[in-house]
Design a protein around this motif. Structure first.
Motif, PDB file in Angstrom:
ATOM      1  N   HIS A 113      52.436  22.501  44.357  1.00  0.00           N
ATOM      2  CA  HIS A 113      53.751  22.312  43.811  1.00  0.00           C
ATOM      3  C   HIS A 113      53.502  21.304  42.331  1.00  0.00           C
ATOM      4  CE1 HIS A 113      53.483  18.572  46.253  1.00  0.00           C
ATOM      5  NE2 HIS A 113      54.206  17.983  45.275  1.00  0.00           N
ATOM      6  N   GLU A 114      51.632  21.247  43.350  1.00  0.00           N
ATOM      7  CA  GLU A 114      51.039  20.449  41.613  1.00  0.00           C
ATOM      8  C   GLU A 114      50.458  21.582  40.870  1.00  0.00           C
ATOM      9  OE1 GLU A 114      49.323  16.400  43.540  1.00  0.00           O
ATOM     10  OE2 GLU A 114      51.402  16.156  44.538  1.00  0.00           O
ATOM     11  N   VAL A 115      50.011  22.694  41.486  1.00  0.00           N
ATOM     12  CA  VAL A 115      48.709  23.535  41.256  1.00  0.00           C
ATOM     13  C   VAL A 115      49.729  23.970  39.750  1.00  0.00           C
ATOM     14  CG1 VAL A 115      47.722  25.241  41.161  1.00  0.00           C
ATOM     15  CG2 VAL A 115      48.275  24.148  42.956  1.00  0.00           C
ATOM     16  N   THR A 116      48.867  23.763  38.261  1.00  0.00           N
ATOM     17  CA  THR A 116      49.242  23.732  37.367  1.00  0.00           C
ATOM     18  C   THR A 116      49.261  25.669  36.876  1.00  0.00           C
ATOM     19  OG1 THR A 116      47.424  24.832  35.927  1.00  0.00           O
ATOM     20  CG2 THR A 116      48.758  22.021  36.485  1.00  0.00           C
ATOM     21  N   GLU A 117      50.008  26.243  35.848  1.00  0.00           N
ATOM     22  CA  GLU A 117      50.067  28.170  35.936  1.00  0.00           C
ATOM     23  C   GLU A 117      48.710  27.963  35.334  1.00  0.00           C
ATOM     24  OE1 GLU A 117      52.507  30.253  36.041  1.00  0.00           O
ATOM     25  OE2 GLU A 117      54.018  29.116  36.132  1.00  0.00           O
ATOM     26  N   ASP A 118      47.938  27.695  35.262  1.00  0.00           N
ATOM     27  CA  ASP A 118      46.907  28.339  34.437  1.00  0.00           C
ATOM     28  C   ASP A 118      45.777  28.035  34.958  1.00  0.00           C
ATOM     29  OD1 ASP A 118      47.608  28.185  31.728  1.00  0.00           O
ATOM     30  OD2 ASP A 118      45.945  26.945  30.890  1.00  0.00           O
ATOM     31  N   GLU A 119      45.493  26.971  36.169  1.00  0.00           N
ATOM     32  CA  GLU A 119      44.824  26.897  37.417  1.00  0.00           C
ATOM     33  C   GLU A 119      45.347  28.139  38.618  1.00  0.00           C
ATOM     34  OE1 GLU A 119      44.458  21.967  37.454  1.00  0.00           O
ATOM     35  OE2 GLU A 119      45.703  22.949  39.205  1.00  0.00           O
ATOM     36  N   TRP A 120      46.714  28.507  38.350  1.00  0.00           N
ATOM     37  CA  TRP A 120      47.529  29.456  39.591  1.00  0.00           C
ATOM     38  C   TRP A 120      46.620  31.141  38.920  1.00  0.00           C
ATOM     39  CZ3 TRP A 120      49.067  29.610  44.186  1.00  0.00           C
ATOM     40  CH2 TRP A 120      49.570  30.759  45.143  1.00  0.00           C
ATOM     41  N   GLN A 121      46.849  31.151  38.085  1.00  0.00           N
ATOM     42  CA  GLN A 121      46.568  32.213  37.488  1.00  0.00           C
ATOM     43  C   GLN A 121      44.804  32.676  37.064  1.00  0.00           C
ATOM     44  OE1 GLN A 121      48.001  34.794  36.274  1.00  0.00           O
ATOM     45  NE2 GLN A 121      50.086  33.640  35.943  1.00  0.00           N
ATOM     46  N   VAL A 122      44.034  31.501  36.782  1.00  0.00           N
ATOM     47  CA  VAL A 122      42.847  32.001  37.407  1.00  0.00           C
ATOM     48  C   VAL A 122      42.317  32.247  38.804  1.00  0.00           C
ATOM     49  CG1 VAL A 122      41.621  29.242  37.602  1.00  0.00           C
ATOM     50  CG2 VAL A 122      39.681  30.969  36.056  1.00  0.00           C
ATOM     51  N   MET A 123      42.673  31.714  39.317  1.00  0.00           N
ATOM     52  CA  MET A 123      42.035  31.887  40.660  1.00  0.00           C
ATOM     53  C   MET A 123      42.599  33.035  41.591  1.00  0.00           C
ATOM     54  SD  MET A 123      40.712  31.164  44.002  1.00  0.00           S
ATOM     55  CE  MET A 123      41.270  28.763  43.827  1.00  0.00           C
ATOM     56  N   ILE A 124      43.735  34.016  41.095  1.00  0.00           N
ATOM     57  CA  ILE A 124      44.249  34.888  41.622  1.00  0.00           C
ATOM     58  C   ILE A 124      43.443  36.040  40.346  1.00  0.00           C
ATOM     59  CG2 ILE A 124      45.872  36.488  41.619  1.00  0.00           C
ATOM     60  CD1 ILE A 124      46.484  33.941  43.590  1.00  0.00           C
ATOM     61  N   ASP A 125      43.093  35.777  38.769  1.00  0.00           N
ATOM     62  CA  ASP A 125      43.189  36.783  38.328  1.00  0.00           C
ATOM     63  C   ASP A 125      41.506  36.996  38.787  1.00  0.00           C
ATOM     64  OD1 ASP A 125      42.578  38.428  36.489  1.00  0.00           O
ATOM     65  OD2 ASP A 125      42.538  37.429  34.656  1.00  0.00           O
ATOM     66  N   ILE A 126      40.355  36.220  38.997  1.00  0.00           N
ATOM     67  CA  ILE A 126      39.135  36.817  40.102  1.00  0.00           C
ATOM     68  C   ILE A 126      39.142  37.045  41.318  1.00  0.00           C
ATOM     69  CG2 ILE A 126      36.640  35.538  40.089  1.00  0.00           C
ATOM     70  CD1 ILE A 126      37.928  32.997  37.581  1.00  0.00           C
ATOM     71  N   ASN A 127      39.609  36.527  41.908  1.00  0.00           N
ATOM     72  CA  ASN A 127      39.549  36.023  43.770  1.00  0.00           C
ATOM     73  C   ASN A 127      39.978  37.933  43.967  1.00  0.00           C
ATOM     74  OD1 ASN A 127      38.404  33.909  43.834  1.00  0.00           O
ATOM     75  ND2 ASN A 127      38.719  32.792  45.112  1.00  0.00           N
ATOM     76  N   LEU A 128      41.245  37.927  43.391  1.00  0.00           N
ATOM     77  CA  LEU A 128      42.402  38.841  43.905  1.00  0.00           C
ATOM     78  C   LEU A 128      42.593  40.366  42.891  1.00  0.00           C
ATOM     79  CD1 LEU A 128      44.189  40.797  46.040  1.00  0.00           C
ATOM     80  CD2 LEU A 128      46.576  38.529  44.935  1.00  0.00           C
ATOM     81  N   THR A 129      43.013  39.977  41.191  1.00  0.00           N
ATOM     82  CA  THR A 129      42.527  41.286  41.225  1.00  0.00           C
ATOM     83  C   THR A 129      41.543  41.170  40.293  1.00  0.00           C
ATOM     84  OG1 THR A 129      45.020  39.291  39.767  1.00  0.00           O
ATOM     85  CG2 THR A 129      43.673  41.741  38.417  1.00  0.00           C
ATOM     86  N   GLY A 130      40.469  40.463  39.906  1.00  0.00           N
ATOM     87  CA  GLY A 130      39.002  40.987  40.219  1.00  0.00           C
ATOM     88  C   GLY A 130      38.237  41.910  41.024  1.00  0.00           C
ATOM     89  N   ALA A 131      39.039  42.043  41.832  1.00  0.00           N
ATOM     90  CA  ALA A 131      38.321  42.896  43.218  1.00  0.00           C
ATOM     91  C   ALA A 131      39.606  44.083  42.964  1.00  0.00           C
ATOM     92  CB  ALA A 131      38.659  42.994  44.509  1.00  0.00           C
ATOM     93  N   TRP A 132      40.669  43.871  43.055  1.00  0.00           N
ATOM     94  CA  TRP A 132      41.645  45.636  42.540  1.00  0.00           C
ATOM     95  C   TRP A 132      41.220  46.242  40.762  1.00  0.00           C
ATOM     96  CZ3 TRP A 132      43.802  45.350  38.044  1.00  0.00           C
ATOM     97  CH2 TRP A 132      44.663  46.565  37.581  1.00  0.00           C
TER      98      TRP A 132
END
Ligand code: NAD
Length: 274
Positions: A113-132
């Motif tokens: 709950h302390e993770v910001t929108e930007d922090e969440w986005q960058v993690m998902i965008d690289i680690n998950l969406t990047g592979a897709w």
């Protein structure tokens, strides 16, 4: 020469696991396209790979006799990925193996709950969406040639949770879902997709990886001596070496695993067996 005549793309190839895998592929006769962002990314609180590190990986692979192409591209930038893949096909004529390895470990170290929108986005965008994203650029080539092996470097964090690492764990669990779904999408045309789940990998000096020390920093552990802390949670009392991951990647890349798709292979010294 288990990869003789095959062309392999490795993302995140400047250092660490990407470098160790590239070198293992080169030793087995592959031609290589090595891709890395080669620069820091807003919101990622530690230095990423550099141009000179990517050149060093390429040089080590050439010493093994491999033909090597390098590309500086951010896994979040579809146009850059397409240009890199087009360049690979122009040079080598085909793509047989894609190692989706580029990834980040932080921003992490706080409850979800302390993770910001930007922090969440960058993690998902690289680690998950990047592979897709990378898979969606490469898969049409593999499907047209009716062969190919995609290897997604996930993590034990794709199988179990880690405290204060919700974004990373979510991205890696998602990557396992992507692996299974795309394995089914592509199986009829003989394109295989598998996931590797390494445990804690030593930041080996030769490979210049630095993820484990960044995980330690995120957890508030002393970075000096962090290896001992991680070893204590390992059933085999040893950290994973980048070469251990490379050995598994090599098998998944080769025809020896031709009936293996949609699988999730742990290289974790028994960590997730408990
Ligand atoms: N180190 C570990 O303990 C560990 C454990 C399990 C899984 N993994 C996974 O292994 C993979 C490699 O990790 P590593 O330990 O070699 O880390 P590392 O930080 O040493 O290397 C990662 C490489 O990926 C590149 N990269 C990062 N973001 C990128 C982007 N947006 N576009 C292109 N390249 C990018 C970096 O520049 C760097 O060269 C990652 O997916 C990681 O999640 C690592």
């Amino acid at each position: 020469m288990r990869l003789q005549g095959k062309t392999v793309i490795v993302t995140g190839a400047a250092r660490g696991v990407g470098r160790a895998c590239a070198l293992a592929f080169a030793r087995e006769g592959a031609d290589l396209a090595l891709l890395d962002v080669c620069g820091d990314i807003d919101g990622v609180p530690y230095p990423l790979g550099t141009t000179s590190q990517l050149a060093h990986t390429a040089g080590l692979c050439r010493e093994q006799g491999a033909a090597v192409l390098t590309a500086e591209a951010d896994i979040r930038d579809r146009d850059a990925l397409r240009a890199a893949v087009d360049g690979t096909v122009e040079r080598f004529g085909r793509v047989d193996v894609l190692l989706n390895n580029a990834g980040i470990a932080a921003p992490s170290g706080r409850p979800a709950h302390e993770v910001t929108e930007d922090e969440w986005q960058v993690m998902i965008d690289i680690n998950l969406t990047g592979a897709w994203r990378m898979t969606s650029v490469v898969a049409p080539l593999m499907l047209a040639q009716r062969s190919g092996s995609v290897i997604n470097v996930a993590s034990t964090a794709g199988l179990v949770g880690y405290r204060n690492f919700a974004g990373y764990a979510a991205s890696k669990h998602g990557l396992i879902g992507l692996t299974k779904a795309t394995a089914l999408d592509y199986a009829p045309l003989k394109v295989r997709v598998n996931a590797l789940c390494p445990g804690s990998i030593r930041d080996d000096g030769g490979a210049e990886g630095r993820m484990l020390s960044e995980i330690a920093r995120s957890l508030g552990l002393p970075v000096a001596g962090h290896e001992e802390t991680f070893v204590q949670s390992q059933p085999m009392n040893a950290l994973i070496e980048p070469e251990d991951v490379a050995g598994a990647a090599l098998w998944l890349a080769s025809d020896e695993s031709r009936q293996v798709t949609g699988s999730v292979l742990t290289v974790d010294g028994g960590f997730t067996a408990r």
